[in-house]
Design a protein around this motif. Structure first.
Motif, PDB file in Angstrom:
ATOM      1  N   ASN A 260       0.572  -1.415   0.087  1.00  0.00           N
ATOM      2  CA  ASN A 260       0.526  -0.124   0.055  1.00  0.00           C
ATOM      3  C   ASN A 260       1.166   1.137  -0.324  1.00  0.00           C
ATOM      4  O   ASN A 260       0.352   2.273  -0.800  1.00  0.00           O
ATOM      5  N   PHE A 261       1.655   0.970   0.514  1.00  0.00           N
ATOM      6  CA  PHE A 261       2.812   2.309   0.924  1.00  0.00           C
ATOM      7  C   PHE A 261       3.637   2.288  -0.589  1.00  0.00           C
ATOM      8  O   PHE A 261       3.047   3.460  -1.100  1.00  0.00           O
ATOM      9  N   LEU A 262       3.925   1.561  -0.775  1.00  0.00           N
ATOM     10  CA  LEU A 262       4.392   1.590  -2.553  1.00  0.00           C
ATOM     11  C   LEU A 262       3.618   1.952  -3.622  1.00  0.00           C
ATOM     12  O   LEU A 262       3.632   3.034  -4.519  1.00  0.00           O
ATOM     13  N   GLU A 263       2.441   1.540  -3.651  1.00  0.00           N
ATOM     14  CA  GLU A 263       1.540   2.036  -4.101  1.00  0.00           C
ATOM     15  C   GLU A 263       1.247   3.715  -4.465  1.00  0.00           C
ATOM     16  O   GLU A 263       1.229   4.217  -5.164  1.00  0.00           O
ATOM     17  N   THR A 264       0.721   4.435  -2.633  1.00  0.00           N
ATOM     18  CA  THR A 264       0.647   5.687  -2.479  1.00  0.00           C
ATOM     19  C   THR A 264       1.792   6.038  -3.702  1.00  0.00           C
ATOM     20  O   THR A 264       1.599   6.891  -4.017  1.00  0.00           O
ATOM     21  N   THR A 265       2.997   5.993  -3.203  1.00  0.00           N
ATOM     22  CA  THR A 265       3.910   6.656  -3.305  1.00  0.00           C
ATOM     23  C   THR A 265       4.463   6.492  -4.970  1.00  0.00           C
ATOM     24  O   THR A 265       4.887   7.532  -5.123  1.00  0.00           O
ATOM     25  N   LEU A 266       4.470   5.332  -5.063  1.00  0.00           N
ATOM     26  CA  LEU A 266       5.402   5.436  -6.082  1.00  0.00           C
ATOM     27  C   LEU A 266       3.798   5.634  -7.450  1.00  0.00           C
ATOM     28  O   LEU A 266       4.213   6.853  -8.753  1.00  0.00           O
ATOM     29  N   GLY A 267       2.985   5.904  -6.857  1.00  0.00           N
ATOM     30  CA  GLY A 267       1.673   5.979  -8.196  1.00  0.00           C
ATOM     31  C   GLY A 267       1.627   7.874  -7.583  1.00  0.00           C
ATOM     32  O   GLY A 267       1.742   8.682  -8.908  1.00  0.00           O
ATOM     33  N   LYS A 268       2.062   8.336  -6.446  1.00  0.00           N
ATOM     34  CA  LYS A 268       2.165  10.585  -6.715  1.00  0.00           C
ATOM     35  C   LYS A 268       3.530  10.213  -7.383  1.00  0.00           C
ATOM     36  O   LYS A 268       3.199  11.830  -8.034  1.00  0.00           O
ATOM     37  N   THR A 269       4.150   9.549  -7.438  1.00  0.00           N
ATOM     38  CA  THR A 269       5.822   9.654  -8.161  1.00  0.00           C
ATOM     39  C   THR A 269       5.722   9.870 -10.209  1.00  0.00           C
ATOM     40  O   THR A 269       5.995  10.414 -10.351  1.00  0.00           O
ATOM     41  N   ILE A 270       4.723   8.737 -10.056  1.00  0.00           N
ATOM     42  CA  ILE A 270       4.442   8.508 -11.461  1.00  0.00           C
ATOM     43  C   ILE A 270       3.356  10.029 -11.915  1.00  0.00           C
ATOM     44  O   ILE A 270       4.146  10.177 -13.149  1.00  0.00           O
ATOM     45  N   ASN A 271       2.696  10.518 -11.173  1.00  0.00           N
ATOM     46  CA  ASN A 271       1.860  11.001 -11.638  1.00  0.00           C
ATOM     47  C   ASN A 271       2.371  12.303 -11.714  1.00  0.00           C
ATOM     48  O   ASN A 271       2.194  13.249 -12.545  1.00  0.00           O
ATOM     49  N   ALA A 272       3.260  12.633 -10.969  1.00  0.00           N
ATOM     50  CA  ALA A 272       4.236  14.208 -11.265  1.00  0.00           C
ATOM     51  C   ALA A 272       4.812  14.202 -12.173  1.00  0.00           C
ATOM     52  O   ALA A 272       5.008  14.959 -12.589  1.00  0.00           O
ATOM     53  N   GLY A 273       5.655  13.362 -12.356  1.00  0.00           N
ATOM     54  CA  GLY A 273       6.763  12.827 -13.846  1.00  0.00           C
ATOM     55  C   GLY A 273       5.665  12.932 -14.690  1.00  0.00           C
ATOM     56  O   GLY A 273       6.116  13.277 -15.595  1.00  0.00           O
TER      57      GLY A 273
END
Length: 241
Positions: free
Chosen positions: A26-39
């Motif tokens: 869940n942490f990776l989904e949320t954190t990496l999801g936000k990171t991908i969205n920002a990129g």
């Protein structure tokens, strides 16, 4: 140890491992999801400089509506599962941040995002929500988006490594103050530790030690900062040595 007790302990350990695995995912989904969205946001703005904010938001909304959001989550999950298998993690849990980073890279997250973008852009174009030129510009300049995504992911893991270092420092400092019966110093480090844990990926060893500190700290605090501990409390303190 009796068979029944052993079975109960195994069930508890299995439950804890599953909870830990879910927390990490869940942490990776949320954190990496936000990171991908920002990129993605940075990349689109670079590829379509004439687009105003409202147009960029509308474009991203269309991408999400046609499956980008769910696709990102699935792509992250697939990369994690594939990466775990590739680096030999079979217990389900990551032990440290380096393992997470290695799994994400080995699992082909960037390649997965690349394929996902191609699919979603085609869907949105075929639905008539973006024209051929915009779709073609994004697909041809996709490396700009992917480079931003990759850079943001590296930054995220670097920040996590820094957070782990800070957490370990606060834990070490708290122990030193505890051994010196300095509650004021303990409180200062405890507050910093609690704040840092909010941003830290769930790691079993760190969380277990932090929970022990939390329990012991509050025992002493609620006991009028008295360091005369019961045998049970002393056993709790021993876990920190």
């Amino acid at each position: 140890m009796e068979v029944k007790e052993l079975e109960q302990n195994n069930e508890i350990n299995l439950k804890n491992n599953l909870e830990q695995e879910n927390d990490q995912k869940n942490f990776l989904e949320t954190t990496l999801g936000k990171t991908i969205n920002a990129g993605l946001d940075i990349g689109i703005r670079a590829l379509l400089p004439d687009f105003i904010d409202e147009q960029v938001i509308n474009l991203k909304d269309n991408l999400f509506e046609y499956g980008l959001k769910d696709g990102i989550k699935q792509t992250i999950d697939d990369a994690i599962d594939l990466g775990k298998s590739a680096i030999g993690i079979f217990t389900g849990n990551f032990e440290n941040v380096n393992q997470m980073q290695s799994a994400v890279e080995t699992g082909g997250l960037i390649d997965g995002v690349s394929s996902l973008l191609d699919t979603i852009i085609d869907k949105v174009k075929n639905a008539g929500l973006i024209n051929y030129n915009v779709a073609n510009t994004i697909k041809q300049g996709k490396d700009i988006i992917l480079n931003n995504v990759e850079s943001n992911i590296e930054k995220t893991f670097t920040e996590q490594l820094t957070s782990v270092e800070k957490t370990n420092t606060y834990i070490s400092n708290w122990k030193e103050y505890f051994n010196n019966h300095d509650f004021s110093g303990m409180q200062k480090e405890y507050e910093k530790l609690e704040s840092e844990l909010k941003n830290l990926v769930p790691l079993e060893n760190t969380l277990n030690e932090a929970r022990t500190i939390e329990n012991l700290h509050n025992l002493i605090k609620n006991n009028g900062q008295d360091f005369n501990l019961t045998q049970e409390q002393l056993e709790l303190a021993e876990k920190l040595k």
